[in-house]
Design a protein around this motif. Structure first.
Motif, PDB file in Angstrom:
ATOM      1  N   PRO A  47       0.832  -1.211   0.000  1.00  0.00           N
ATOM      2  CA  PRO A  47       0.000   0.000   0.000  1.00  0.00           C
ATOM      3  C   PRO A  47       0.868   1.264   0.000  1.00  0.00           C
ATOM      4  O   PRO A  47       0.561   2.237  -0.680  1.00  0.00           O
ATOM      5  N   ARG A  48       1.973   1.213   0.732  1.00  0.00           N
ATOM      6  CA  ARG A  48       2.852   2.371   0.806  1.00  0.00           C
ATOM      7  C   ARG A  48       3.369   2.752  -0.590  1.00  0.00           C
ATOM      8  O   ARG A  48       3.372   3.917  -0.969  1.00  0.00           O
ATOM      9  N   CYS A  85       1.984   1.992  -3.462  1.00  0.00           N
ATOM     10  CA  CYS A  85       0.852   2.496  -4.256  1.00  0.00           C
ATOM     11  C   CYS A  85       0.665   3.992  -4.014  1.00  0.00           C
ATOM     12  O   CYS A  85       0.519   4.768  -4.953  1.00  0.00           O
ATOM     13  N   LEU A  86       0.673   4.379  -2.745  1.00  0.00           N
ATOM     14  CA  LEU A  86       0.461   5.779  -2.413  1.00  0.00           C
ATOM     15  C   LEU A  86       1.588   6.647  -2.958  1.00  0.00           C
ATOM     16  O   LEU A  86       1.361   7.735  -3.477  1.00  0.00           O
ATOM     17  N   LEU A 134      -6.205   4.389  -3.098  1.00  0.00           N
ATOM     18  CA  LEU A 134      -6.566   3.135  -2.450  1.00  0.00           C
ATOM     19  C   LEU A 134      -7.779   3.317  -1.558  1.00  0.00           C
ATOM     20  O   LEU A 134      -7.953   4.367  -0.936  1.00  0.00           O
ATOM     21  N   SER A 135      -8.589   2.266  -1.478  1.00  0.00           N
ATOM     22  CA  SER A 135      -9.690   2.292  -0.526  1.00  0.00           C
ATOM     23  C   SER A 135      -9.130   2.056   0.869  1.00  0.00           C
ATOM     24  O   SER A 135      -7.995   1.592   1.017  1.00  0.00           O
ATOM     25  N   GLU A 136      -9.919   2.378   1.867  1.00  0.00           N
ATOM     26  CA  GLU A 136      -9.474   2.163   3.244  1.00  0.00           C
ATOM     27  C   GLU A 136      -9.150   0.701   3.491  1.00  0.00           C
ATOM     28  O   GLU A 136      -8.219   0.362   4.212  1.00  0.00           O
ATOM     29  N   ASP A 183      -8.065  -1.477   1.231  1.00  0.00           N
ATOM     30  CA  ASP A 183      -6.795  -1.808   0.588  1.00  0.00           C
ATOM     31  C   ASP A 183      -5.603  -1.323   1.412  1.00  0.00           C
ATOM     32  O   ASP A 183      -4.567  -1.976   1.462  1.00  0.00           O
ATOM     33  N   LYS A 184      -5.779  -0.161   2.052  1.00  0.00           N
ATOM     34  CA  LYS A 184      -4.664   0.396   2.819  1.00  0.00           C
ATOM     35  C   LYS A 184      -4.249  -0.523   3.957  1.00  0.00           C
ATOM     36  O   LYS A 184      -3.120  -0.483   4.412  1.00  0.00           O
ATOM     37  N   ARG A 185      -5.194  -1.325   4.435  1.00  0.00           N
ATOM     38  CA  ARG A 185      -4.885  -2.213   5.547  1.00  0.00           C
ATOM     39  C   ARG A 185      -4.303  -3.544   5.093  1.00  0.00           C
ATOM     40  O   ARG A 185      -3.803  -4.315   5.901  1.00  0.00           O
TER      41      ARG A 185
END
Length: 660
Positions: free
Chosen positions: A432-433, A435-436, A442-444, A446-448
RNA sequence: GGGGGCGUAGCUCAGUUGGAUAGAGCAUCAGCCUUCUAAGCUGAGGGUCACAGGUUCGAUCCCUGUCGCCCCUACCA
């Protein structure tokens, strides 16, 4: 040398088992958990204990006695409840390495051809990191096989007539209103990175379908034109696919990856490979015509052919639901059907062959060939007719690969079915990091997650060339910092070698069935368990040898100076012996990686050897050593460790830079 | 629903047909550069190998069950 000893010890025990106990058993050796237990360990007594109704320790003692007579063995000890631990004559072992190093290894393979198919990227856009994992795995596996003397042919299958190419053609023709002449002009325009342009165009076309479902008619029209090989659409298809294949080959060559043959879907189509396979499948009743149900009007393969557990359901209707359509009710063949035909060709079972022409030549002179549907005046090498086939394909396609193998079996080619290996690997996702960092929303949820899957259709992902560029840039900054006075062009080369080392090692350090969560921070790191760490050890070894000579030292005649007795004396030092022992196991590491199908084992080995050498580097001054006899030992050990490390690098496709 | 994969240190992962005291890297903390380059070396802390049974002299590994996560399961390629 390591493997010779291992085999000799195993044989000795096996002979004792035959003669004393009347048992025919294969004995395997292992590495003791602790080096203080000796060099090799034989745990066979445990498994015999029950069978012979004897204490393992007693069995071990009976088996151990003959081992003491083996020339290279110094001592045999029974440890624990019944381990047979073997200590080697260090001097004798080392002396044979001193003599043997530099001598080419004997070939252990046969003339049977092994086909390794990898890369297989749809030729419609730039390659991304997932493709890199495939190519690096396949290339490394091919290198491993070749190192051990196997005859390998590397194929990169090109699906130049599929939906993905069609979608980019749709983008050019219908969305951008570009003619073949326009697109050709783009290829010559240095301002345009064609594979990157297609990457975006593909994403745009896919998005357009989402908003305008009726546009899918363009896709059908384009696919039809490509299949018939007529008109502008077909020509666009050729231009796109050929240019992108060229781009992929260039990208892969940056990592030292080469191919022997590019078999193309277009020739499979035009030479009617499928028609031949279809007849065979019908004739041998591997598929049948479905008269009713949801698959009515299709030729299908029954689920029982590829589902091992289908036997416990006695409801026949259920298995029909699971059967695989090979020919659709409209008469067209599915991908799997074509794949069966293609797999048959790989084994030389189809009774048909492609024609071939040269595609290009690598700077080292190696040629890549491509399939054609027209006879060509030039003689081509003999392609195909493999005895074993490794298809490097991601694990999501294991179901389809099972169907292909089942097809061979149903056609009564059980040998070839067994020789068809789906060399599967898990996908490369993004953290996720990362991606950002790349601006991917990202959806919440996906972030997790630990990782997020990339999508070529949406144009989300890390392009291979971008990653390589970034790695080079990072490495170059470091090299410039460390070697401000060095030649800029040479520094660039060094940075490239480091970047490739880092990338290839990164792709190989994980075992195949582990999902790689790609993280820029981690991939750009050159410390710890990384390629550059291993390269650094090799650089240090070379540095010692070079500077020794530069400072007026004369390289000893090792064979003369390093007698068994001398070696024996100095190898009493445990560190030195352990380095030598580990370095001598390079071939064994490769062999183990082949039999387990895990290139990661070789990567791991390279790291361990580098680690051991770095410790040696820290603990011993080679050039400053006053005792000439000891210095000779240290010099030779340095050279030997380096040789073994470089040999392993070759298998991994990694270079040693001149400096770091 | 069915098939497959996975669950090991804070994080990312190894763990060679079942075997000796479960290992690396990162991160954290404490040390080591006038020496063959510190992209390095040394040390410390950190574990109920998801959970529960079973097989075995012995299980992170094999079997069964439970929980959790992932992939596949198209007349798409």
């Amino acid at each position: 040398m390591f493997q010779e000893i291992e085999a000799k010890l195993a044989e000795t025990v096996e002979r004792t088992l035959r003669e004393k106990f009347g048992l025919k058993l294969k004995v395997s050796l292992e590495q003791p958990k602790q080096s203080s237990f000796g060099e090799l360990s034989i745990p066979i007594a445990f498994q015999l204990a029950r069978q012979l109704r004897k204490a393992p320790r007693q069995i071990a003692e009976e088996l151990a006695a003959p081992l003491t007579h083996v020339r290279e063995v110094a001592a045999v000890e029974i440890a624990g409840n019944g381990y047979i631990n073997v200590r080697l004559q260090r001097g004798a072992y080392a002396a044979s390495l001193v003599k043997g190093s530099g001598v080419p290894r004997e070939q252990t393979g046969s003339a049977q051809k092994i086909i390794v198919e990898h890369t297989n990227i749809n030729p419609n856009k730039a390659a991304h990191i997932g493709h890199l994992r495939n190519a690096v795995l396949g290339d490394t596996f091919a290198r491993m096989l070749r190192r051990r003397g196997r005859y390998v042919e590397v194929q990169n299958y090109i699906d130049n007539t599929g939906v993905q190419v069609a979608d980019v053609v749709v983008g050019f023709h219908f969305l951008q209103k570009k003619s073949p002449v326009d697109v050709k002009a783009m290829l010559d325009d240095p301002q345009i990175r064609f594979d990157y342009f297609c990457w975006d165009l593909y994403a745009r076309t896919s998005a357009y379908y989402g908003e305008n479902p009726e546009a899918l008619g363009w896709r059908a029209e384009t696919l039809h034109a490509i299949e018939a090989d007529e008109g502008d659409l077909a020509e666009l298809g050729h231009i796109v696919a050929d240019a992108i294949v060229q781009a992929h080959l260039k990208t892969m060559y940056r990592l030292g990856i080469e191919y022997d043959l590019l078999p193309r879907e277009s020739e499979i189509l035009h030479l009617q490979f499928w028609a031949t396979a279809f007849e065979l499948l019908k004739e041998r009743k591997a598929i049948y015509f479905e008269e009713a149900g949801k698959n009515k009007g299709c030729w299908v393969m029954p689920a029982s052919a590829f589902r091992s557990t289908a036997q416990d359901s006695d409801e026949g209707a259920e298995s029909e639901e699971d059967s695989k359509v090979i020919v659709r009710s409209n008469g067209t063949v599915t991908y799997v059907g074509k794949d069966i035909a293609y797999q048959l060709w790989k084994f030389g079972l189809l009774g048909k062959d492609f024609f071939y022409r040269r595609w290009s030549q690598y700077p080292d002179g190696h040629e890549v060939w491509v399939t054609t549907d027209q006879p060509s005046p030039n003689e081509s090498p003999a392609f195909g007719r493999g005895a074993k086939v490794f298809n490097v394909i991601d694990s999501r396609q294991s179901y389809l690969q099972d169907v292909v193998v089942a097809g061979l079996r149903a056609l009564n080619f059980p040998e070839q079915a067994d020789a068809s290996v789906h060399f599967s690997y898990e996908m490369v996702a993004l953290t996720p990091r990362t991606c950002l960092e790349m601006g991917i929303a990202l959806s919440e949820e996906d972030k997790r997650r630990a990782y997020v899957e990339v999508s070529g259709r949406k144009g989300l992902g890390v392009k291979a060339d971008d990653l390589i560029d970034k790695l080079i840039e990072t490495a170059l900054a470091e090299v410039e910092d460390r070697h401000p006075q060095a030649d800029p062009q040479e520094r660039r080369t060094v940075a490239e070698q480091i970047a490739v080392g880092a990338l290839r090692y990164f792709m190989l350090k994980f075992t195949r069935n582990s999902v790689i969560a790609f993280d820029f921070h981690e991939a750009l790191s050159f410390e710890g368990e990384t390629g550059p760490y291993a390269q650094y050890a090799a650089v240090r070894a070379e540095q010692i040898l070079r500077q020794y000579v530069e400072r007026g030292g004369v390289m000893p005649d090792f064979e003369k100076v390093l007698t068994q007795e001398v070696l024996d004396r100095h190898l009493e030092t445990e560190d030195l012996w352990q380095l030598l022992w580990l370095a001598s196991k390079a071939d064994s590491a490769v062999e183990r990686a082949i039999s387990s199908g895990e290139p990661a084992h070789v990567a791991k080995y390279a790291f361990q050897l580098a680690q051991e050498f770095n410790a040696f580097y820290h603990d011993y001054r080679v050039i400053g050593e006053k005792n000439t006899e000891r210095q000779a030992v240290l010099l030779w050990l340095t050279r030997y460790a380096r040789e073994q490390l470089l040999g392993t690098f070759q298998v991994l496709g990694i270079d040693q830079p001149p400096y770091m």
